[in-house]
Design a protein around this motif. Sequence first.
Motif, mmCIF file in Angstrom:
data_model
loop_
_atom_site.group_PDB
_atom_site.id
_atom_site.type_symbol
_atom_site.label_atom_id
_atom_site.label_comp_id
_atom_site.label_asym_id
_atom_site.label_seq_id
_atom_site.Cartn_x
_atom_site.Cartn_y
_atom_site.Cartn_z
ATOM 1 N N SER A 17 -13.023 -9.123 -4.863
ATOM 2 C CA SER A 17 -11.546 -8.812 -4.744
ATOM 3 C C SER A 17 -11.376 -7.620 -4.074
ATOM 4 O O SER A 17 -12.101 -6.803 -3.859
ATOM 5 C CB SER A 17 -11.344 -8.468 -6.414
ATOM 6 N N LEU A 18 -10.120 -7.451 -3.615
ATOM 7 C CA LEU A 18 -9.430 -6.457 -3.138
ATOM 8 C C LEU A 18 -8.107 -6.029 -3.514
ATOM 9 O O LEU A 18 -7.180 -7.025 -3.728
ATOM 10 C CB LEU A 18 -9.535 -6.409 -1.572
ATOM 11 N N ARG A 19 -7.728 -4.998 -3.298
ATOM 12 C CA ARG A 19 -6.466 -4.495 -3.722
ATOM 13 C C ARG A 19 -5.742 -3.680 -2.579
ATOM 14 O O ARG A 19 -6.205 -2.730 -2.026
ATOM 15 C CB ARG A 19 -6.102 -3.537 -4.748
ATOM 16 N N LEU A 20 -4.757 -4.292 -1.661
ATOM 17 C CA LEU A 20 -4.050 -3.804 -0.858
ATOM 18 C C LEU A 20 -2.910 -2.868 -1.456
ATOM 19 O O LEU A 20 -2.046 -3.073 -2.187
ATOM 20 C CB LEU A 20 -3.449 -4.545 0.105
ATOM 21 N N SER A 21 -2.663 -2.008 -0.403
ATOM 22 C CA SER A 21 -1.496 -0.879 -0.772
ATOM 23 C C SER A 21 -0.663 -0.883 0.380
ATOM 24 O O SER A 21 -1.053 -0.893 1.480
ATOM 25 C CB SER A 21 -1.787 0.543 -1.278
ATOM 26 N N CYS A 22 0.761 -0.543 0.077
ATOM 27 C CA CYS A 22 1.633 -0.388 1.166
ATOM 28 C C CYS A 22 2.595 0.725 0.879
ATOM 29 O O CYS A 22 3.461 0.420 -0.155
ATOM 30 C CB CYS A 22 2.510 -1.553 1.538
ATOM 31 N N THR A 23 2.621 1.994 1.337
ATOM 32 C CA THR A 23 3.349 3.049 0.995
ATOM 33 C C THR A 23 4.485 3.150 2.012
ATOM 34 O O THR A 23 4.225 3.191 3.197
ATOM 35 C CB THR A 23 2.592 4.437 0.825
ATOM 36 N N ALA A 24 5.707 3.087 1.514
ATOM 37 C CA ALA A 24 6.798 3.414 2.315
ATOM 38 C C ALA A 24 7.442 4.655 2.169
ATOM 39 O O ALA A 24 7.492 5.488 1.160
ATOM 40 C CB ALA A 24 7.725 2.210 1.609
ATOM 41 N N SER A 25 8.336 5.057 3.363
ATOM 42 C CA SER A 25 8.994 6.247 3.499
ATOM 43 C C SER A 25 10.279 5.987 4.429
ATOM 44 O O SER A 25 10.045 5.038 5.039
ATOM 45 C CB SER A 25 8.131 7.108 4.039
ATOM 46 N N GLY A 26 11.226 6.950 4.244
ATOM 47 C CA GLY A 26 12.384 6.779 5.391
ATOM 48 C C GLY A 26 13.433 6.148 4.768
ATOM 49 O O GLY A 26 14.674 6.413 5.180
ATOM 50 N N ASP A 73 5.473 -0.511 -7.313
ATOM 51 C CA ASP A 73 5.746 0.765 -8.312
ATOM 52 C C ASP A 73 6.713 1.593 -7.494
ATOM 53 O O ASP A 73 6.373 2.235 -6.730
ATOM 54 C CB ASP A 73 4.427 1.628 -8.398
ATOM 55 N N ASN A 74 7.974 1.426 -7.981
ATOM 56 C CA ASN A 74 8.936 1.886 -7.099
ATOM 57 C C ASN A 74 8.935 3.579 -7.314
ATOM 58 O O ASN A 74 9.591 4.387 -6.362
ATOM 59 C CB ASN A 74 10.248 1.648 -7.529
ATOM 60 N N ALA A 75 8.471 4.257 -8.514
ATOM 61 C CA ALA A 75 8.370 5.563 -8.524
ATOM 62 C C ALA A 75 7.569 6.199 -7.695
ATOM 63 O O ALA A 75 7.704 7.355 -7.190
ATOM 64 C CB ALA A 75 7.916 6.096 -10.030
ATOM 65 N N LYS A 76 6.693 5.313 -6.816
ATOM 66 C CA LYS A 76 5.461 5.888 -6.085
ATOM 67 C C LYS A 76 5.914 5.159 -4.797
ATOM 68 O O LYS A 76 5.060 5.353 -3.824
ATOM 69 C CB LYS A 76 4.179 5.302 -6.446
ATOM 70 N N ASN A 77 7.047 4.461 -4.530
ATOM 71 C CA ASN A 77 7.333 3.781 -3.078
ATOM 72 C C ASN A 77 6.087 3.064 -2.736
ATOM 73 O O ASN A 77 5.927 3.081 -1.317
ATOM 74 C CB ASN A 77 7.377 5.006 -2.335
ATOM 75 N N THR A 78 5.615 2.360 -3.562
ATOM 76 C CA THR A 78 4.110 1.808 -2.929
ATOM 77 C C THR A 78 4.258 0.208 -3.580
ATOM 78 O O THR A 78 4.580 -0.079 -4.706
ATOM 79 C CB THR A 78 2.938 2.554 -3.532
ATOM 80 N N GLY A 79 3.827 -0.559 -2.648
ATOM 81 C CA GLY A 79 3.537 -1.821 -3.038
ATOM 82 C C GLY A 79 2.127 -2.324 -3.163
ATOM 83 O O GLY A 79 1.348 -1.774 -2.265
ATOM 84 N N TYR A 80 1.755 -3.447 -3.771
ATOM 85 C CA TYR A 80 0.508 -3.685 -3.875
ATOM 86 C C TYR A 80 0.268 -5.304 -3.817
ATOM 87 O O TYR A 80 1.084 -6.272 -3.865
ATOM 88 C CB TYR A 80 -0.263 -3.535 -5.322
ATOM 89 N N LEU A 81 -1.004 -5.526 -3.303
ATOM 90 C CA LEU A 81 -1.362 -7.082 -3.159
ATOM 91 C C LEU A 81 -2.730 -7.036 -3.737
ATOM 92 O O LEU A 81 -3.892 -6.501 -3.338
ATOM 93 C CB LEU A 81 -1.472 -7.654 -1.895
ATOM 94 N N GLN A 82 -2.856 -7.424 -5.075
ATOM 95 C CA GLN A 82 -4.183 -7.800 -5.865
ATOM 96 C C GLN A 82 -4.756 -8.991 -5.327
ATOM 97 O O GLN A 82 -4.285 -10.228 -5.460
ATOM 98 C CB GLN A 82 -4.050 -7.749 -7.299
ATOM 99 N N MET A 83 -6.074 -9.084 -4.631
ATOM 100 C CA MET A 83 -6.544 -10.391 -4.276
ATOM 101 C C MET A 83 -7.867 -10.659 -4.903
ATOM 102 O O MET A 83 -8.639 -9.759 -4.777
ATOM 103 C CB MET A 83 -6.760 -10.273 -2.762
ATOM 104 N N ASN A 84 -7.760 -11.602 -5.767
ATOM 105 C CA ASN A 84 -9.029 -12.139 -6.504
ATOM 106 C C ASN A 84 -9.567 -13.317 -5.906
ATOM 107 O O ASN A 84 -8.803 -14.215 -5.245
ATOM 108 C CB ASN A 84 -8.654 -12.235 -7.942
#
Length: 125
Positions: A17-26, A73-84
């Motif tokens: 498994s891996l978990r990808l994160s994507c943090t947005a700004s702007g 998680d909109n409070a953290k401006n972050t999206g995730y992709l959990q890959m199992n």
Amino acid sequence: QVQLVESGGGLVQAGGSLRLSCTASGRTFSTYAMGWFRQAPGKERDFVAAVSPSGANTNYADSVKGRFTISRDNAKNTGYLQMNSLKPEDTAVYYCATEAYPYGLGYPTYNYGYWGQGTQVTVSS
């Protein structure tokens, strides 16, 4: 200026498994759908998964259904992709993206206007 930064890629054995994160700004992250795409060597970039601005609606490519989970998680401006249950055929550069216009669902995929730089995922057999 909208910026998306992916992290969490790496080398994993098949079945892992891996978990990808994507943090947005702007801009206001919570009003835009986001998605994950991937591109394997010599192939076109393919849709993987999408999530609506609130997180209530998701869509997945058939090849990842039941194995991958997209969330945000909109409070953290972050999206995730959990890959199992990763497979060697999941090996690719993974990109996150957000739609150019607010309040979409993220699928179909013609509305994506901003992209991250990508993160490599390699699954060994």
